[in-house]
Motif scaffolding. Structure first.
Motif, PDB file in Angstrom:
ATOM      1  N   ILE A  58       0.737  -1.180   0.078  1.00 57.80           N
ATOM      2  CA  ILE A  58       0.012   0.061  -0.007  1.00 57.80           C
ATOM      3  C   ILE A  58       0.853   1.236  -0.067  1.00 57.80           C
ATOM      4  N   GLY A  59       0.519   1.966  -0.932  1.00 53.35           N
ATOM      5  CA  GLY A  59       1.699   3.258  -0.909  1.00 53.35           C
ATOM      6  C   GLY A  59       0.984   4.365  -0.360  1.00 53.35           C
ATOM      7  N   GLU A  60       0.006   4.755  -0.703  1.00 52.13           N
ATOM      8  CA  GLU A  60      -0.610   5.847   0.282  1.00 52.13           C
ATOM      9  C   GLU A  60      -2.187   5.358   0.826  1.00 52.13           C
ATOM     10  N   LEU A  61      -2.490   5.797   1.815  1.00 52.43           N
ATOM     11  CA  LEU A  61      -3.761   5.489   2.539  1.00 52.43           C
ATOM     12  C   LEU A  61      -4.239   6.640   3.216  1.00 52.43           C
ATOM     13  N   TYR A  62      -5.791   6.947   2.844  1.00 52.45           N
ATOM     14  CA  TYR A  62      -6.332   8.252   3.391  1.00 52.45           C
ATOM     15  C   TYR A  62      -7.725   7.602   4.076  1.00 52.45           C
ATOM     16  N   HIS A  63      -8.234   8.259   5.236  1.00 53.39           N
ATOM     17  CA  HIS A  63      -9.470   8.024   5.712  1.00 53.39           C
ATOM     18  C   HIS A  63      -9.854   9.093   6.486  1.00 53.39           C
ATOM     19  N   SER A  64     -11.226   9.197   6.585  1.00 55.80           N
ATOM     20  CA  SER A  64     -11.683  10.282   7.491  1.00 55.80           C
ATOM     21  C   SER A  64     -11.681   9.811   8.838  1.00 55.80           C
ATOM     22  N   LEU A  65     -11.933  10.945   9.777  1.00 57.22           N
ATOM     23  CA  LEU A  65     -11.976  10.301  11.265  1.00 57.22           C
ATOM     24  C   LEU A  65     -12.850   9.336  11.543  1.00 57.22           C
ATOM     25  N   PRO A  66     -14.071   9.038  11.378  1.00 57.46           N
ATOM     26  CA  PRO A  66     -14.863   7.996  11.589  1.00 57.46           C
ATOM     27  C   PRO A  66     -14.920   6.720  10.470  1.00 57.46           C
ATOM     28  N   TYR A  67     -13.683   6.756   9.788  1.00 54.72           N
ATOM     29  CA  TYR A  67     -13.554   5.811   8.592  1.00 54.72           C
ATOM     30  C   TYR A  67     -14.750   5.370   7.874  1.00 54.72           C
ATOM     31  N   HIS A  68     -15.636   6.570   7.323  1.00 53.12           N
ATOM     32  CA  HIS A  68     -16.725   6.026   6.554  1.00 53.12           C
ATOM     33  C   HIS A  68     -16.479   6.583   5.231  1.00 53.12           C
ATOM     34  N   MET A  69     -15.208   7.141   4.972  1.00 56.31           N
ATOM     35  CA  MET A  69     -14.418   7.536   3.800  1.00 56.31           C
ATOM     36  C   MET A  69     -13.034   6.962   3.774  1.00 56.31           C
ATOM     37  N   ILE A  70     -12.767   5.848   2.809  1.00 55.15           N
ATOM     38  CA  ILE A  70     -11.309   5.316   2.715  1.00 55.15           C
ATOM     39  C   ILE A  70     -10.860   5.667   1.327  1.00 55.15           C
ATOM     40  N   GLU A  71      -9.454   5.605   1.393  1.00 58.94           N
ATOM     41  CA  GLU A  71      -8.969   5.604  -0.312  1.00 58.94           C
ATOM     42  C   GLU A  71      -7.411   5.165   0.188  1.00 58.94           C
ATOM     43  N   PHE A  72      -6.905   4.361  -0.748  1.00 58.64           N
ATOM     44  CA  PHE A  72      -5.763   3.702  -0.791  1.00 58.64           C
ATOM     45  C   PHE A  72      -5.091   3.431  -2.170  1.00 58.64           C
ATOM     46  N   VAL A  73      -3.906   2.968  -2.217  1.00 58.36           N
ATOM     47  CA  VAL A  73      -3.233   3.145  -3.682  1.00 58.36           C
ATOM     48  C   VAL A  73      -2.446   1.709  -3.359  1.00 58.36           C
TER      49      VAL A  73
END
Length: 355
Positions: free
Chosen positions: A246-261
């Motif tokens: 996993i190169g990049e991983l982003y998420h919102s505080l409540p983890y209801h939006m998650i993105e990774f590469v």
């Protein structure tokens, strides 16, 4: 640049005795091609600048997000947790009975009984002298109720305490507390204090549910907490198991939006997950795209067929991966995606090779 090209063509014209009109046409064609190439380069440079600007802004947002999280998790919050935990431990230690409830046993009538108990206890302690003899034996009992992952007990000062136990994959996680204040039967209960993460909508749930259906409010808060822990632990687990991919991983505080590469493949695979609400543990809006990163023949698109004059890579949508994420937990879906990714990429990009 144009003057040099024009001068060169004029010299060739004098040597070869070609008609002037023909030379001018060649010059115009060369100039047009030069403008087209320069325009394409400028377009790509503008795209790169916009991408870098977006990346810089996003990095700044992540930095501010980290600072906010740290500030809102300061020692005062930990002190509230420790104080409430001691109070709950004392209430359970002094209990005379613990009742386990399930199904229809957990209802509004029982909650009314608990509320009556806290008021009787508060009134008894407010009376002068030893008022124990005035209290009925039934209300002298100190009962704790266990409802699923919730522990409900009577606290001093006409308060009802709810302790939420969370878990993941059968293993216990954090404890959370919510204290309800009941001043009288004529007034609605209110949330006095809690240790629930600030980004979960406790106050909204209080306004919408507590006055009309306190039992539903208590259950809803438990669902919010357990779903949050589930989503968070799923992300933690894929970082722990597959962090090297996993190169990049982003998420919102409540983890209801998650993105990774995913970068450890011939393509750059981007995964975007959105959850319908904060009590969902499986995403509903999913997008998985494979972006070619090697400019080899098998990853080159036919510009004329696809109308991609700039030659920018066009991503392929991985529907099999989206289906896996829609029906499996994140770690299970990740393993399924990685297992079938090489074959899926080969099939997709072989179809794109120009004939």
């Amino acid at each position: 640049m144009e003057s040099d090209i024009e001068e060169s063509l004029k010299k060739r014209l004098r040597k070869s005795n070609f008609p002037l009109d023909s030379s001018r046409k060649q010059l115009e064609q060369l100039s047009g091609r030069a403008y087209a190439v320069m325009g394409e380069v400028n377009f790509m440079q503008e795209e790169d600048i916009r991408l870098e600007t977006t990346r810089a802004r996003f990095s700044n947002v992540l930095k501010r997000h980290s600072e906010l999280t740290e500030r809102l998790s300061r020692d005062s919050d930990k002190m509230v947790f420790e104080r409430l935990q001691k109070e709950f431990d004392a209430a359970r230690a002094s209990q005379t009975q613990e009742i386990f409830l399930d199904g229809e046993q957990w209802n509004d009538g029982l909650l009314a009984t608990i509320r009556e108990r806290v008021h009787m206890e508060a009134d008894r302690k407010a009376m002068p002298g030893d008022a124990n003899i005035l209290a009925a034996p039934h209300f002298q009992e100190k009962i704790t109720y266990k409802v699923g992952s919730k522990v409900i007990c009577c606290l001093e000062g006409a308060r009802i305490g709810i302790q939420y136990e969370t878990s993941f994959a059968g293993e216990p996680c954090e404890l959370y507390h919510c204290v309800l204040e009941s001043k009288s039967f004529l007034e609605k209960m209110t949330v006095l204090e809690h240790t629930i993460p600030f980004f979960l909508p406790v106050r909204e749930a209080e306004n919408d549910l507590l006055s009309s259906n306190a039992m539903k409010f208590i259950d809803h808060v438990g669902e919010l907490l357990q779903a949050y822990v589930d989503r968070r632990e799923q992300v933690r687990l894929i970082k722990e198991l597959y962090g090297n991919q996993i190169g990049e991983l982003y998420h919102s505080l409540p983890y209801h939006m998650i993105e990774f590469v995913l970068d450890d493949f011939e393509c750059k695979v981007t995964v975007t997950l959105r959850y319908a609400d904060l009590i969902s543990v499986l995403p509903t809006r999913i997008r998985v795209l494979a972006w070619p990163v090697h400019q080899s023949k098998k990853f080159t698109m036919n510009r004329k067929e696809n109308g991609n004059a700039s030659g920018q890579p066009i991503p392929a949508r991985l529907t099999y991966a989206e289906d896996a994420l829609r029906t499996m937990s994140l770690p299970e879906a990740y393993a399924e995606i990685v297992l079938n990714l090489p074959r899926a990429l080969q099939q997709i990009f072989q179809q794109r090779v120009p004939t």
